[in-house]
Write a protein that holds these residues in place. Structure first.
Motif, PDB file in Angstrom:
ATOM      1  N   ALA A  90       0.809  -1.184  -0.055  1.00 29.97           N
ATOM      2  CA  ALA A  90       0.157   0.074  -0.040  1.00 29.97           C
ATOM      3  C   ALA A  90       0.836   1.215   0.211  1.00 29.97           C
ATOM      4  O   ALA A  90       0.471   2.205  -0.792  1.00 29.97           O
ATOM      5  CB  ALA A  90      -1.039  -0.046   1.067  1.00 29.97           C
ATOM      6  N   TYR A  91       1.999   1.173   0.687  1.00 29.37           N
ATOM      7  CA  TYR A  91       2.815   2.425   0.732  1.00 29.37           C
ATOM      8  C   TYR A  91       3.558   2.477  -0.510  1.00 29.37           C
ATOM      9  O   TYR A  91       3.680   3.805  -1.168  1.00 29.37           O
ATOM     10  CB  TYR A  91       4.281   2.170   1.954  1.00 29.37           C
ATOM     11  N   HIS A  93       2.266   1.996  -3.479  1.00 29.49           N
ATOM     12  CA  HIS A  93       1.074   2.469  -4.340  1.00 29.49           C
ATOM     13  C   HIS A  93       1.129   3.866  -4.124  1.00 29.49           C
ATOM     14  O   HIS A  93       0.914   4.947  -5.196  1.00 29.49           O
ATOM     15  CB  HIS A  93       0.033   1.779  -4.299  1.00 29.49           C
ATOM     16  N   ALA A  94       0.935   4.480  -2.780  1.00 26.39           N
ATOM     17  CA  ALA A  94       0.746   5.702  -2.183  1.00 26.39           C
ATOM     18  C   ALA A  94       2.199   6.748  -2.737  1.00 26.39           C
ATOM     19  O   ALA A  94       1.785   7.814  -3.471  1.00 26.39           O
ATOM     20  CB  ALA A  94       0.846   5.812  -0.771  1.00 26.39           C
ATOM     21  N   PRO A  98       1.383  10.046  -5.880  1.00 28.77           N
ATOM     22  CA  PRO A  98       0.994  10.936  -4.684  1.00 28.77           C
ATOM     23  C   PRO A  98      -0.198  11.618  -4.828  1.00 28.77           C
ATOM     24  O   PRO A  98      -0.240  11.840  -6.115  1.00 28.77           O
ATOM     25  CB  PRO A  98       2.433  11.726  -4.258  1.00 28.77           C
ATOM     26  N   ARG A  99      -0.796  11.920  -4.005  1.00 29.06           N
ATOM     27  CA  ARG A  99      -1.954  12.719  -4.108  1.00 29.06           C
ATOM     28  C   ARG A  99      -1.521  14.186  -4.670  1.00 29.06           C
ATOM     29  O   ARG A  99      -0.515  14.682  -3.963  1.00 29.06           O
ATOM     30  CB  ARG A  99      -2.987  12.976  -3.059  1.00 29.06           C
ATOM     31  N   HIS A 192       1.139   8.231   2.637  1.00 28.29           N
ATOM     32  CA  HIS A 192      -0.238   8.444   2.379  1.00 28.29           C
ATOM     33  C   HIS A 192      -0.494   9.986   2.270  1.00 28.29           C
ATOM     34  O   HIS A 192      -1.414  10.343   1.727  1.00 28.29           O
ATOM     35  CB  HIS A 192      -1.213   7.423   3.059  1.00 28.29           C
ATOM     36  N   HIS A 193       0.284  10.855   2.886  1.00 28.21           N
ATOM     37  CA  HIS A 193       0.067  12.221   3.012  1.00 28.21           C
ATOM     38  C   HIS A 193       1.014  12.976   2.483  1.00 28.21           C
ATOM     39  O   HIS A 193       1.653  13.778   3.320  1.00 28.21           O
ATOM     40  CB  HIS A 193      -0.522  12.740   4.523  1.00 28.21           C
ATOM     41  N   GLN A 194       1.641  12.818   1.392  1.00 24.18           N
ATOM     42  CA  GLN A 194       2.816  13.720   0.802  1.00 24.18           C
ATOM     43  C   GLN A 194       2.486  15.022   0.544  1.00 24.18           C
ATOM     44  O   GLN A 194       3.314  15.989   0.377  1.00 24.18           O
ATOM     45  CB  GLN A 194       3.415  13.040  -0.526  1.00 24.18           C
TER      46      GLN A 194
END
Length: 291
Positions: A90-91, A93-94, A98-99, A192-194
């Motif tokens: 999961a990391y 993929h994140a 990145p978002r 998950h919160h870059q």
């Protein structure tokens, strides 16, 4: 956080031996683990494609492709080759996708209903953490153990306490394990919160001020800390042993409820009850000198 994807892939390549994935090992290697060419071969992608991915120059990096980045299929293939567990997958993929920044994030707040839930837990210390591991809210027993009411808001951050407060090495008898766990959990959140500037600033501050944090962060541990056991050497109550459980709050996905659950009729339960009664009466004694 620039470089996270490449650092992560290189760290995971280094821990896989060729024979573990069915490749012959030709004598001694200059660096441990798999070569990039071998990862590319086993994942079914071109060497150039994988190198660009690891260097952050291609899909998922600063020069994103028109299709939106690296595909799930490629990431899953790389994860399989590198023997990633569920959290590491999961990391990956994140950090590979990145978002996009969504503007200045609002200061996290705990809903009144969650505070009522905390206050209803009269026999267990419990508190709420955000993605930076800031302690947002707590109950009376958590305050009795950690003294949250009496410390500055900036000090109510677990990584800061662990790495920047010298007293933490006495407070946590298993400090080295706590430190690794702390960094591994923060790594997951950072992946998950870059786009979280406050989280990026926290990592920068800790890297600048703590050699231990900087070394552990470079090792790239990635692990959820959903449950376990933590020991605390309390200055008044003595040694407390806490099994703990961590639960996400469904209505507040960036907040986690952490509950310490001492074994019934244990010495920790007895000491916690006494500590709670002292706190309620506002007569907590000063630590006494031991013989």
């Amino acid at each position: 956080m620039d470089g996270d994807l490449g650092d992560f892939l290189r760290s995971r390549r280094a821990r896989i031996q060729p024979e573990e994935v069915g490749l012959p090992s030709y004598g001694r290697r200059r660096v441990p683990g798999l070569r990039r060419e071998e990862v590319a071969q086993l994942a079914g992608v071109s060497v150039d494609y994988y190198i660009r991915l690891e260097q952050g120059r291609g899909p998922g990096g600063p020069s994103r492709t028109k299709s939106g980045g690296v595909s799930d299929t490629v990431l899953d293939a790389v994860a399989r080759v590198l023997c990633l567990d569920e959290t590491e997958r999961a990391y990956l993929h994140a950090v590979a996708r990145p978002r996009r920044p969504s503007g200045r994030p609002a200061a996290p707040r705990v809903r009144p209903g969650v505070q009522l839930l905390l206050d209803s837990m009269e026999r267990t210390p419990a508190f709420v953490l955000d993605v930076r591991m800031d302690v947002l809210a707590w109950n009376a027993l958590a305050d009795a153990v950690f003294d949250y009411d009496r410390i500055a808001p900036d000090a109510r951050n677990i990584p800061r306490h662990v790495f920047l407060d010298p007293a933490s090495r006495t407070f946590y008898p298993d400090w080295p394990a706590v430190a690794v766990q702390c960094v591994a959990h923060l790594r997951v959140r950072a992946g998950h919160h870059q786009d979280d500037r406050r989280l990026t600033a926290l990592v920068g501050e800790l890297s600048l001020k703590s050699d231990d944090f900087r070394r552990l962060w470079a090792d790239h541990p990635v692990r959820e800390c959903a449950f376990g056991v933590k020991r605390i050497q309390h200055p008044v109550a003595g040694l407390l042993t806490f099994p703990y459980e961590t639960m996400a709050l469904p209505a507040d996905p960036d907040q986690n409820l952490l509950v310490y659950t001492p074994e019934p009729a244990s010495e920790t339960t007895e000491r916690l009850a006494l500590l709670g009664s002292w706190t309620s009466a506002s007569t907590v004694p000063e630590p006494t000198e031991r013989a």
